[in-house]
Design an enzyme around this catalytic site. Structure first.
Site, PDB file in Angstrom:
ATOM      1  N   CYS A  98      28.123  31.894  46.685  1.00 25.81           N
ATOM      2  CA  CYS A  98      29.047  31.110  47.510  1.00 25.81           C
ATOM      3  C   CYS A  98      30.398  31.151  47.356  1.00 25.81           C
ATOM      4  CB  CYS A  98      28.609  29.853  47.825  1.00 25.81           C
ATOM      5  SG  CYS A  98      29.169  28.971  49.547  1.00 25.81           S
ATOM      6  N   ARG A 132      31.922  24.591  59.815  1.00 29.02           N
ATOM      7  CA  ARG A 132      31.218  25.196  58.710  1.00 29.02           C
ATOM      8  C   ARG A 132      29.887  25.991  58.999  1.00 29.02           C
ATOM      9  NH1 ARG A 132      33.489  23.365  54.009  1.00 29.02           N
ATOM     10  NH2 ARG A 132      31.586  24.205  52.897  1.00 29.02           N
ATOM     11  N   HIS A 199      22.553  29.718  48.730  1.00 28.89           N
ATOM     12  CA  HIS A 199      22.233  28.648  47.843  1.00 28.89           C
ATOM     13  C   HIS A 199      20.926  28.127  47.774  1.00 28.89           C
ATOM     14  CE1 HIS A 199      26.530  27.215  46.908  1.00 28.89           C
ATOM     15  NE2 HIS A 199      26.732  27.338  48.136  1.00 28.89           N
TER      16      HIS A 199
HETATM   17  N1  GLN Z   1      34.665  26.192  49.280  1.00 30.91           N
HETATM   18  C1  GLN Z   1      33.787  27.329  49.882  1.00 30.91           C
HETATM   19  C2  GLN Z   1      33.718  27.196  51.357  1.00 30.91           C
HETATM   20  O1  GLN Z   1      33.517  26.248  51.772  1.00 30.91           O
HETATM   21  C3  GLN Z   1      32.688  27.708  49.111  1.00 30.91           C
HETATM   22  C4  GLN Z   1      31.649  26.498  49.375  1.00 30.91           C
HETATM   23  C5  GLN Z   1      30.310  26.709  48.548  1.00 30.91           C
HETATM   24  O2  GLN Z   1      30.385  27.266  47.387  1.00 30.91           O
HETATM   25  N2  GLN Z   1      29.202  26.042  49.155  1.00 30.91           N
HETATM   26  O3  GLN Z   1      33.813  28.175  51.831  1.00 30.91           O
END
Ligand code: GLN
Length: 244
Positions: A98, A132, A199
């Site tokens: 990620c 998101r 993840h």
């Molecule tokens: N901050 C990054 C995003 O929001 C990665 C997020 C994460 O590692 N879960 O895209």
């Protein structure tokens, strides 16, 4: 004790780049080595510390929030990029999850700011105003020696990642959003450098992939099978959660 190994792992920014229990990936690597009698050594490298290009077989960077990535990005470029590139050159595995994946690419654009990446993967990430990309995800992987295997996990990112011609997708999205919610691609790899949005942590749910990483990092050695009833169940549960 096995003749192979030890597996030497270096975790980049283990305190900052570690959300959704990404540290569980390291524990999984450790256990699967130890259960086979393969030694395991873990080192962490933080902000301001130089990276040794020869000190590890596998370099790992987990996920992070934008502000944690901001803390790490310029340090990564200044203090660690050339060593990481040299490590990749000699075939060490470099694996990012990620936020770590995003920083292995050229850059992560967040509004007017551009967080630099190390450019080891030909990918570029842009933070979108859109929702998101969150949820359970499953992909079929296309890696040397592991085509059509399934990875299942969880994703939560605002960044949208686009792959350039110098990298290949890690896999094809079966369920979930993947790199950008549009092109059905998930993750990326180029030689021994790999990144994914999955993840959860990823490896306890996908023991085959933990073994792929161990074997590749140790030069492609064959690993004896383990008694994987619980791991198989975790994988099946993660697939079920993703609807696959
Ligand atoms: N901050 C990054 C995003 O929001 C990665 C997020 C994460 O590692 N879960 O895209």
């Amino acid at each position: 004790m096995s003749d192979a190994g030890p597996l030497r792992v270096c975790a980049l920014y283990p305190d900052l780049m570690n959300i959704y229990a990404d540290r569980g990936n390291l524990l999984m690597l450790q256990r699967r080595c130890e259960w086979r009698g393969i030694g395991f050594e873990l080192n962490g490298v933080g902000i301001g510390e130089e990276l040794d290009a020869d000190a590890a077989d596998l370099y790992y960077m987990g996920g992070g929030q934008d502000r944690d990535q901001e803390l790490c990005a310029s340090d990564l470029v200044e203090h660690k990029r050339s060593a990481l590139a040299a490590a990749a050159q000699r075939g060490a595995v470099i694996f990012g999850v990620c936020g770590g994946y995003q920083l292995l690419g050229h850059a992560y654009q967040v509004g007017d700011a551009e967080l630099p990446g190390v450019g080891l993967l030909d990918v570029r990430t842009v933070r979108s105003d859109g929702p998101r990309l969150i949820g359970n995800v499953a992909i079929t992987v296309d890696l040397p020696g592991a085509s059509d295997q399934v990875l299942a996990g969880f994703e939560n990112h605002a960044g949208r990642t686009h792959i350039g011609p110098g990298a290949a997708p890690l896999g094809r999205v079966l369920r979930g959003h993947g790199n950008n919610g549009a092109d059905q691609r998930e993750g990326a790899f180029s030689g021994s450098v790999l990144g994914t949005y999955l993840h959860g942590p990823l490896l306890p749910k996908n023991a085959w992939f933990a073994d792929w990483l161990i074997s590749t990092a140790l030069g492609g050695i064959a690993l004896p099978p383990l008694e994987d009833a619980l791991e198989d169940q975790a994988h099946a549960d993660a697939r079920r959660a993703a609807g696959v």
